[in-house]
Design a protein around this motif. Structure first.
Motif, PDB file in Angstrom:
ATOM      1  N   ASP A  38      47.973  34.553  49.758  1.00 58.02           N
ATOM      2  CA  ASP A  38      48.472  35.501  48.761  1.00 58.02           C
ATOM      3  C   ASP A  38      47.675  35.324  47.460  1.00 58.02           C
ATOM      4  OD1 ASP A  38      49.549  33.324  47.309  1.00 58.02           O
ATOM      5  OD2 ASP A  38      51.520  33.570  48.211  1.00 58.02           O
ATOM      6  N   PRO A  39      47.813  36.256  46.516  1.00 54.24           N
ATOM      7  CA  PRO A  39      47.000  36.191  45.289  1.00 54.24           C
ATOM      8  C   PRO A  39      47.153  34.894  44.493  1.00 54.24           C
ATOM      9  CG  PRO A  39      47.959  38.370  45.516  1.00 54.24           C
ATOM     10  CD  PRO A  39      48.575  37.511  46.599  1.00 54.24           C
ATOM     11  N   ALA A  40      48.351  34.333  44.440  1.00 51.25           N
ATOM     12  CA  ALA A  40      48.547  33.087  43.685  1.00 51.25           C
ATOM     13  C   ALA A  40      47.768  31.940  44.320  1.00 51.25           C
ATOM     14  CB  ALA A  40      50.034  32.753  43.601  1.00 51.25           C
ATOM     15  N   ARG A  41      47.790  31.845  45.630  1.00 52.46           N
ATOM     16  CA  ARG A  41      47.061  30.780  46.332  1.00 52.46           C
ATOM     17  C   ARG A  41      45.554  30.990  46.195  1.00 52.46           C
ATOM     18  NH1 ARG A  41      46.288  25.802  47.452  1.00 52.46           N
ATOM     19  NH2 ARG A  41      45.671  25.323  49.574  1.00 52.46           N
ATOM     20  N   ALA A  86      39.066  38.979  41.621  1.00 51.96           N
ATOM     21  CA  ALA A  86      39.131  40.414  41.335  1.00 51.96           C
ATOM     22  C   ALA A  86      40.222  41.069  42.171  1.00 51.96           C
ATOM     23  CB  ALA A  86      37.784  41.065  41.639  1.00 51.96           C
ATOM     24  N   GLN A  87      40.802  42.115  41.635  1.00 51.94           N
ATOM     25  CA  GLN A  87      41.799  42.893  42.353  1.00 51.94           C
ATOM     26  C   GLN A  87      41.104  43.855  43.306  1.00 51.94           C
ATOM     27  OE1 GLN A  87      45.250  42.842  41.975  1.00 51.94           O
ATOM     28  NE2 GLN A  87      44.960  41.033  40.726  1.00 51.94           N
ATOM     29  N   GLY A  88      41.754  44.126  44.444  1.00 54.19           N
ATOM     30  CA  GLY A  88      41.253  45.127  45.368  1.00 54.19           C
ATOM     31  C   GLY A  88      41.575  46.521  44.842  1.00 54.19           C
ATOM     32  N   ASP A  89      40.954  47.527  45.414  1.00 55.86           N
ATOM     33  CA  ASP A  89      41.242  48.905  45.011  1.00 55.86           C
ATOM     34  C   ASP A  89      42.716  49.210  45.228  1.00 55.86           C
ATOM     35  OD1 ASP A  89      38.569  49.256  44.429  1.00 55.86           O
ATOM     36  OD2 ASP A  89      38.095  50.095  46.395  1.00 55.86           O
ATOM     37  N   THR A 102      44.957  46.736  47.102  1.00 55.26           N
ATOM     38  CA  THR A 102      44.789  46.445  48.523  1.00 55.26           C
ATOM     39  C   THR A 102      44.250  45.033  48.728  1.00 55.26           C
ATOM     40  OG1 THR A 102      42.559  47.381  48.505  1.00 55.26           O
ATOM     41  CG2 THR A 102      44.362  48.862  49.115  1.00 55.26           C
ATOM     42  N   GLU A 103      44.415  44.517  49.936  1.00 59.49           N
ATOM     43  CA  GLU A 103      43.897  43.195  50.274  1.00 59.49           C
ATOM     44  C   GLU A 103      42.378  43.230  50.264  1.00 59.49           C
ATOM     45  OE1 GLU A 103      45.687  42.837  54.100  1.00 59.49           O
ATOM     46  OE2 GLU A 103      47.473  41.892  53.309  1.00 59.49           O
ATOM     47  N   ARG A 104      41.781  42.100  49.905  1.00 66.11           N
ATOM     48  CA  ARG A 104      40.323  42.033  49.874  1.00 66.11           C
ATOM     49  C   ARG A 104      39.866  40.601  50.053  1.00 66.11           C
ATOM     50  NH1 ARG A 104      37.803  40.228  45.586  1.00 66.11           N
ATOM     51  NH2 ARG A 104      36.050  41.634  45.711  1.00 66.11           N
ATOM     52  N   MET A 105      38.600  40.446  50.407  1.00 59.97           N
ATOM     53  CA  MET A 105      38.018  39.113  50.530  1.00 59.97           C
ATOM     54  C   MET A 105      37.758  38.592  49.122  1.00 59.97           C
ATOM     55  SD  MET A 105      34.597  37.781  52.498  1.00 59.97           S
ATOM     56  CE  MET A 105      33.604  39.067  51.815  1.00 59.97           C
ATOM     57  N   VAL A 106      38.195  37.357  48.853  1.00 61.47           N
ATOM     58  CA  VAL A 106      38.015  36.787  47.525  1.00 61.47           C
ATOM     59  C   VAL A 106      37.129  35.550  47.520  1.00 61.47           C
ATOM     60  CG1 VAL A 106      40.176  37.718  46.627  1.00 61.47           C
ATOM     61  CG2 VAL A 106      40.140  35.430  47.633  1.00 61.47           C
ATOM     62  N   ALA A 135      29.262  36.099  41.362  1.00 59.72           N
ATOM     63  CA  ALA A 135      28.811  36.363  42.740  1.00 59.72           C
ATOM     64  C   ALA A 135      29.432  37.646  43.289  1.00 59.72           C
ATOM     65  CB  ALA A 135      29.141  35.172  43.633  1.00 59.72           C
ATOM     66  N   PHE A 136      29.301  38.733  42.562  1.00 58.04           N
ATOM     67  CA  PHE A 136      29.761  40.037  43.029  1.00 58.04           C
ATOM     68  C   PHE A 136      31.233  40.027  43.444  1.00 58.04           C
ATOM     69  CE2 PHE A 136      25.169  39.896  43.760  1.00 58.04           C
ATOM     70  CZ  PHE A 136      24.767  40.966  42.970  1.00 58.04           C
ATOM     71  N   ASN A 137      32.069  39.349  42.666  1.00 49.18           N
ATOM     72  CA  ASN A 137      33.534  39.314  42.850  1.00 49.18           C
ATOM     73  C   ASN A 137      33.991  38.587  44.106  1.00 49.18           C
ATOM     74  OD1 ASN A 137      34.133  40.591  40.409  1.00 49.18           O
ATOM     75  ND2 ASN A 137      33.781  42.598  41.312  1.00 49.18           N
ATOM     76  N   VAL A 138      33.165  37.704  44.642  1.00 48.39           N
ATOM     77  CA  VAL A 138      33.566  36.851  45.764  1.00 48.39           C
ATOM     78  C   VAL A 138      33.184  35.411  45.395  1.00 48.39           C
ATOM     79  CG1 VAL A 138      33.241  36.296  48.201  1.00 48.39           C
ATOM     80  CG2 VAL A 138      33.262  38.676  47.470  1.00 48.39           C
ATOM     81  N   ALA A 139      34.172  34.536  45.260  1.00 52.91           N
ATOM     82  CA  ALA A 139      33.879  33.134  44.948  1.00 52.91           C
ATOM     83  C   ALA A 139      33.158  32.503  46.139  1.00 52.91           C
ATOM     84  CB  ALA A 139      35.181  32.391  44.670  1.00 52.91           C
ATOM     85  N   LEU A 140      32.171  31.662  45.840  1.00 49.04           N
ATOM     86  CA  LEU A 140      31.407  30.973  46.882  1.00 49.04           C
ATOM     87  C   LEU A 140      31.658  29.472  46.752  1.00 49.04           C
ATOM     88  CD1 LEU A 140      28.029  32.908  46.506  1.00 49.04           C
ATOM     89  CD2 LEU A 140      29.910  33.372  48.100  1.00 49.04           C
TER      90      LEU A 140
END
Length: 109
Positions: free
Chosen positions: A38-41, A50-53, A56-60, A99-104
């Motif tokens: 979930d977003p908190a985790r 970043a928030q999804g559109d 919506t769910e998205r890869m973070v 990194a384009f809104n995806v943590a690495l």
């Protein structure tokens, strides 16, 4: 989580979905593991995400296993990448904003 079911179908039923701690779900297929949180985790694991559109769910985040964290960190320094060290978790983190809104995340095998 609906998204976990979608990924299970992508792996032709070869994937196993198991509940994890703190409201997580883990999908394992071969050497690949997907973690659904979930977003908190997600924020606890990867920092601001970043928030999804339209919510919506998205890869973070993406996590990679590397043979040497010091060697990886040396490459980051030479490339002038913005990154953080997390000694407690034994990992390197490139924040999503870099990194384009995806943590690495990079962990040693």
């Amino acid at each position: 989580m609906a998204t976990a079911g979608l990924y299970e179908r992508l792996f032709d039923g070869e994937a196993v979905i198991q509940p994890g701690g703190e409201g997580e779900y883990r999908l394992s297929a071969g050497k690949t593991t997907l973690l659904f949180v979930d977003p908190a985790r997600a924020k606890a694991l990867y920092g601001p995400v970043a928030q999804g559109d339209n919510g919506t769910e998205r890869m973070v985040g993406l996590e990679f296993a590397v043979t040497s964290l010091p060697r990886t960190e040396d490459h980051f320094r030479r490339a002038l990448l913005a990154y953080q060290t997390d000694g407690q978790r034994r990992r390197l983190l490139i924040p999503s904003g870099e990194a384009f809104n995806v943590a690495l995340v990079f962990r040693e095998r």
